[in-house]
Design a protein around this motif. Structure first.
Motif, PDB file in Angstrom:
ATOM      1  N   CYS A 102     -14.463  -6.463  -1.988  1.00  0.00           N
ATOM      2  CA  CYS A 102     -14.981  -6.297  -0.629  1.00  0.00           C
ATOM      3  C   CYS A 102     -16.402  -6.876  -0.523  1.00  0.00           C
ATOM      4  O   CYS A 102     -17.204  -6.728  -1.424  1.00  0.00           O
ATOM      5  N   GLU A 103     -16.665  -7.539   0.598  1.00  0.00           N
ATOM      6  CA  GLU A 103     -17.977  -8.157   0.798  1.00  0.00           C
ATOM      7  C   GLU A 103     -18.962  -7.218   1.480  1.00  0.00           C
ATOM      8  O   GLU A 103     -20.153  -7.486   1.540  1.00  0.00           O
ATOM      9  N   ALA A 104     -18.460  -6.122   2.027  1.00  0.00           N
ATOM     10  CA  ALA A 104     -19.357  -5.172   2.698  1.00  0.00           C
ATOM     11  C   ALA A 104     -18.907  -3.736   2.470  1.00  0.00           C
ATOM     12  O   ALA A 104     -18.591  -3.021   3.411  1.00  0.00           O
TER      13      ALA A 104
ATOM     14  N   ALA B 117     -13.996  -0.002  -0.065  1.00  0.00           N
ATOM     15  CA  ALA B 117     -13.805  -1.287   0.603  1.00  0.00           C
ATOM     16  C   ALA B 117     -13.792  -1.052   2.111  1.00  0.00           C
ATOM     17  O   ALA B 117     -13.275  -0.047   2.582  1.00  0.00           O
ATOM     18  N   CYS B 118     -14.373  -2.010   2.872  1.00  0.00           N
ATOM     19  CA  CYS B 118     -14.504  -1.802   4.326  1.00  0.00           C
ATOM     20  C   CYS B 118     -13.180  -1.995   5.056  1.00  0.00           C
ATOM     21  O   CYS B 118     -12.936  -1.395   6.091  1.00  0.00           O
ATOM     22  N   GLY B 119     -12.318  -2.846   4.507  1.00  0.00           N
ATOM     23  CA  GLY B 119     -11.015  -3.048   5.147  1.00  0.00           C
ATOM     24  C   GLY B 119     -11.012  -4.126   6.219  1.00  0.00           C
ATOM     25  O   GLY B 119      -9.963  -4.449   6.762  1.00  0.00           O
ATOM     26  N   SER B 120     -12.201  -4.688   6.536  1.00  0.00           N
ATOM     27  CA  SER B 120     -12.206  -5.651   7.638  1.00  0.00           C
ATOM     28  C   SER B 120     -12.954  -6.958   7.349  1.00  0.00           C
ATOM     29  O   SER B 120     -12.887  -7.895   8.136  1.00  0.00           O
ATOM     30  N   CYS B 121     -13.651  -7.024   6.216  1.00  0.00           N
ATOM     31  CA  CYS B 121     -14.369  -8.267   5.911  1.00  0.00           C
ATOM     32  C   CYS B 121     -13.369  -9.357   5.500  1.00  0.00           C
ATOM     33  O   CYS B 121     -12.175  -9.082   5.358  1.00  0.00           O
TER      34      CYS B 121
ATOM     35  N   CYS C  93     -11.493  -8.360   2.280  1.00  0.00           N
ATOM     36  CA  CYS C  93     -10.494  -7.308   2.517  1.00  0.00           C
ATOM     37  C   CYS C  93      -9.287  -7.861   3.260  1.00  0.00           C
ATOM     38  O   CYS C  93      -8.143  -7.531   2.937  1.00  0.00           O
TER      39      CYS C  93
HETATM   40 ZN   LIG Z   1     -14.361  -5.415   2.926  1.00  0.00          ZN
END
Ligand SMILES: [Zn+2]
Length: 321
Positions: A55-57, A63-67, A70
């Motif tokens: 994950c990048e954010a 994990a953010c689930g939206s980057c 993800c």
């Molecule tokens: Zn992410």
């Protein structure tokens, strides 16, 4: 599978917390062994960790689930994530082991540069099915750790993994929870209290296996098999008749139930005084297990069943209803 991710199950949460702390503190190993007897949530734990690593954010350790990372991972197209598992054979069935060529390709991939700069993550599952040559190749990878390369080994039968591989890994081993914790968890998953208790007995105390058993209608069959074994033991039904019934209706499931029932009786001591000898009971259970394995090949199955059931009857000779 559980409706709630297993990584949120009460016996998995502390391990996830320690994993997160190791990650945040820069103490995460290069080779990670995520294990539990049967399935206790180690697969979810590995997925969650892989997600967090790519994950990048990440937010609050998850994990953010939206980057971008993800999204690609969820789509199954993240270039920095590799999954190694059992390959399909020509006839469409799965191979029985993970081969060395799969690991050689992985080692080569580990030498490449990550496309997104967050590292390369490989997930091997089930790692206990690595064959000897493949395990040796894994060992070589573990002996030459490179920064930001993570090898996640997911394992349900730890003793099958060579000790040399085990000793090179950072170990995250899930323990089965106390019976009370399992019962509460099962009830939280919508299983009635009595069913939860009984499913746990047949699943040897393993909550996830118990959930599967209680969910797929298996309990009714297990209860029926238990009663049938009693009826056979006391002569209320004969081996031939019962053999015919079993052969005609879910024989493999019934044999699985019979093996679990013998284990349960051994555990609880139930029926042991009449059976007389635990060793004989265990031998019968092994025979039932072999019969179940034989169901994969075409044979005269009913005869096999009748023979097995005759054995059960003679174990309980002299016992009447
Ligand atoms: Zn992410």
């Amino acid at each position: 599978m559980a409706a709630q991710p297993l990584s949120r199950a009460p016996w998995v949460v502390p391990t996830w917390q320690r994993l997160s702390e190791a990650l945040e503190g820069g103490r995460l190993g290069h080779g990670l062994l995520l294990a539990g007897a049967g399935e206790l949530g180690q697969s979810d734990l590995a997925e969650r960790l892989a997600a967090r690593l790519l994950c990048e954010a990440p937010a609050e350790g998850l994990a953010c689930g939206s980057c971008r990372g993800c999204r690609l991972r969820l789509a199954g197209t993240h270039p920095d994530l590799r999954r190694i598992g059992l390959l399909e054979r020509d006839d469409g069935r799965l191979k029985t082991e993970i081969g060395v060529e799969q690991i050689r390709q992985l080692s080569h991939w580990f030498s490449l540069t990550p496309q997104f700069g967050r590292g390369l993550v490989a997930l091997i599952s089930p790692a206990d099915l690595l064959n000897m040559a493949a395990a040796n190749a894994v060992l070589k990878t573990l002996e030459e750790p490179a920064p930001d390369r993570y090898l996640l080994l997911v394992c349900s039968q730890l003793q099958r993994l060579p000790a040399t591989v085990r000793s090179r890994c950072q170990k995250w081993i899930l323990q089965p929870p106390a019976a009370e914790v399992s019962r509460q968890w099962l009830q939280g998953e919508g299983i009635a209290a009595r069913d939860a208790a009984q499913a746990l007995e047949w699943a040897a105390g393993q909550p996830v296996a118990a959930l599967e058993l209680a969910r797929d209608g298996g309990l009714a069959l297990f209860r029926e098999v238990s009663e049938q074994l009693d009826a056979l033991a006391t002569g209320r039904i004969g081996p031939s008749e019962l053999g015919r019934i079993w052969a005609g209706d879910q024989p493999e499931q019934r044999l699985r139930a019979a093996v679990a029932e013998v284990a349960r009786r051994g555990w609880s001591g139930e029926g042991l005084t009449v059976a007389g000898d635990f060793t004989k009971l265990a031998a019968w259970s092994r025979q039932a297990d072999r019969a179940r394995a034989l169901y994969a090949v075409p044979l005269r199955h009913e005869m096999l069943l009748v023979e097995l059931l005759q054995g059960w009857r003679s174990l309980h000779r002299g016992r009447t209803a």
